[in-house]
Write an enzyme that holds these catalytic residues in place. Structure first.
Site, short mmCIF file in Angstrom:
data_model
loop_
_atom_site.label_atom_id
_atom_site.label_comp_id
_atom_site.label_asym_id
_atom_site.label_seq_id
_atom_site.Cartn_x
_atom_site.Cartn_y
_atom_site.Cartn_z
N HIS A 160 13.19 -3.77 41.95
CA HIS A 160 11.94 -4.50 42.11
C HIS A 160 10.74 -3.67 41.64
O HIS A 160 9.63 -3.84 42.12
CB HIS A 160 11.72 -4.93 43.56
CG HIS A 160 12.89 -5.67 44.15
ND1 HIS A 160 13.11 -7.01 43.95
CD2 HIS A 160 13.92 -5.22 44.92
CE1 HIS A 160 14.21 -7.37 44.59
NE2 HIS A 160 14.73 -6.31 45.18
N SER A 281 -4.57 4.07 17.14
CA SER A 281 -5.56 3.01 17.31
C SER A 281 -6.64 3.16 16.24
O SER A 281 -7.03 4.26 15.88
CB SER A 281 -6.20 3.11 18.70
OG SER A 281 -7.37 2.31 18.78
N LYS A 287 -5.20 7.55 21.14
CA LYS A 287 -4.06 6.66 21.43
C LYS A 287 -2.82 7.00 20.63
O LYS A 287 -2.87 7.38 19.47
CB LYS A 287 -4.45 5.21 21.15
CG LYS A 287 -5.45 4.60 22.11
CD LYS A 287 -4.88 4.43 23.51
CE LYS A 287 -3.72 3.47 23.56
NZ LYS A 287 -4.10 2.10 23.16
N GLU A 294 7.62 -1.81 21.12
CA GLU A 294 7.00 -3.10 21.44
C GLU A 294 7.48 -4.20 20.49
O GLU A 294 7.69 -5.34 20.92
CB GLU A 294 5.48 -2.96 21.37
CG GLU A 294 4.92 -2.09 22.49
CD GLU A 294 3.42 -1.86 22.37
OE1 GLU A 294 2.82 -2.33 21.39
OE2 GLU A 294 2.86 -1.19 23.26
#
Length: 476
Positions: A160, A281, A287, A294
């Protein structure tokens, strides 16, 4: 209206040309062009079968085979379709006529594009399954390499998305190995499902000439022959099975990517991404974005959509071949192409990841050994229910006091259950918790070492079992 003089495999019963709008809709060459190597191979085998059936002379069969070889060389060298090529079969037929003349017109005797495309698609699927298996093994090997170095590293396992119990980091890594191993089994099953020869089924009723389907099966590497010609030309279960295997694999890769993306965040810091498979970025110089992972996560939705598209198409079709089936290759090629792009990217991204073992270990808190404390009381003679209640009370006390479980005084333990003694705190040691779980499949050291051996064995080369006789039958 379109040019009525185009090189078609049909059209004799029509008195007017096909509408240009229909030709644009009907033309599938941009999708099925990649089937040409398989269509060439099955056409060679068909030429031999026609010779065996007495339809072609030996010289005609040899001429057609040599012509098909020349066509293959031209296509491999970059020969492109022209506007009148409706599909890959029309393309090859046109080029064959250019090579050998009118004898090429005899090649289509006794067969239909219905059994022809089903055969070529099955051959493509069998080849695709081989490529999928190899690419999957590449990801699995990276997992094994990491697991070998992480056997002594401890980290939280989560249920969870809450910290649950400590595990060996190798155990977590291998938890992503076995889903891919199941994917490989599904891919192998899909390959076997594809290895059923439809050629010889004709348009729907079977071939009227005495061709040897057994020899066709052997020469093309199929394991069996279709039992019913109506079913054979309309069957796309094998495509659905490939798509299902790919969709499940894409889901597994998505779950792996999700774990890595979360663990690579500043809040977790369990891993550090490398440079080659991340991007930056355009605004924020600090970044490092895990784009490969992804995109892998996003590809799962695409693969599931391809599977759903095919199933929705199949469920509404009457028996036999219907033109709706022309779209099976769009989703098939898209799904396989996508996952074959994703697999090496995931392997590369995972390979260059650095595991922050200290950060992982620091995330293991003493409250995660609550179950071990309950087990301690059970070994002392308490029931697990009573033990569970006592440990729950201790957890509440530690939360009230704002301290870790192992920071509570021994008196707190004794007040919750009379069986607690000073050695209870030893059971809050993470390494001890992990070591106690040495059952097969558990996170204990010996269990993980055995699991790692099993994972390595799973990637050992195996003797290939031929799908068919895989004979090379040629009239030449």
């Amino acid at each position: 209206m379109s040019d009525h003089t185009s090189h078609k495999l049909w059209g004799g019963r029509f008195s007017t040309p096909t509408a240009a709008a229909l030709e644009a809709l009907n033309r599938s060459i941009t999708t099925d062009f990649r089937l040409w190597p398989f269509d060439i191979n099955l056409s060679r085998a068909w030429a031999v079968a026609l010779w065996g059936a007495g339809v072609l002379t030996l010289e005609e069969s040899k001429t057609i085979e040599r012509g098909l070889s020349s066509v293959a060389e031209k296509l491999a060298a970059g020969a492109a379709p022209i506007p009148s090529d409706e599909d890959v079969h029309t393309l090859i037929d046109r080029l064959l006529h250019e090579e050998v003349g009118d004898v090429a017109s005899k090649l289509h005797t006794g067969r239909s594009r219905n059994d022809q495309v089903a055969t070529a698609t099955r051959l493509w699927c069998m080849d695709a399954c081989t490529r999928l298996d190899a690419a999957t093994r590449g990801v699995q090997q990276v997992m094994i390499d990491h697991a070998a170095t992480l056997q002594d590293a401890l980290m939280p396992a989560y249920t969870h998305m809450q910290r649950a119990q400590p595990v060996s980091a190798a155990h977590w890594m291998l938890s992503h190995f076995w889903p891919l191993e199941r994917d490989r089994a599904r891919i192998a099953s899909a390959s076997r499902a594809a290895a059923v020869l439809p050629l010889g089924s004709g348009a729907i009723a079977g071939c009227a000439f005495p061709i040897s389907r057994v020899l066709l099966q052997g020469s093309l590497g199929f394991s069996s022959i279709s039992s019913n010609s109506i079913d054979a030309v309309g069957d796309r279960d094998f495509v659905a099975e490939v798509l299902f295997a790919v969709a499940v694999m894409a889901a597994h890769l998505s779950r792996l990517a999700e774990d890595l993306i979360i663990y690579g965040s500043s809040e977790f810091g369990f891993i550090e991404f490398g440079d080659a498979f991340t991007t930056g970025s355009s605004m924020m110089p600090q970044k490092r974005n895990p784009d490969a992972l992804e995109l892998a996560r996003g590809s799962g939705a695409r693969a599931i959509g391809d599977l759903t598209t095919l199933l929705a198409t199949l469920k509404g079709l009457p028996s036999g071949y219907n033109k709706d089936l022309q779209d099976d290759k769009r989703v098939l090629f898209d799904a396989v192409d996508t996952v074959l792009l994703v697999l090496p990217a995931v392997a590369g991204a995972l390979q260059e990841i650095h595991f922050n073992v200290k950060r992982m270990r620091a995330a293991v808190s003493s409250s995660m050994m609550a179950t071990d404390l309950a087990d301690y009381l059970v070994e002392k003679g308490a029931s697990f229910r009573d033990a569970h209640a006592a440990i729950g009370s201790l957890i509440r006390e530690s939360e009230r006091e704002g301290c870790a479980l192992d920071a509570l005084p021994v008196s707190s333990f004794r007040s919750e259950h009379s069986l607690f003694t000073e050695d209870a705190l030893d059971w809050l040691e993470p390494a001890r918790s992990v070591a106690r779980r040495d059952v097969p499949g558990g996170t204990g050291p010996e269990a993980v070492a055995a699991q790692l051996r099993s994972a390595r064995e799973a990637l050992w080369p195996t003797l290939e079992t031929a799908r068919g006789n895989e004979l090379v039958l040629r009239a030449v």
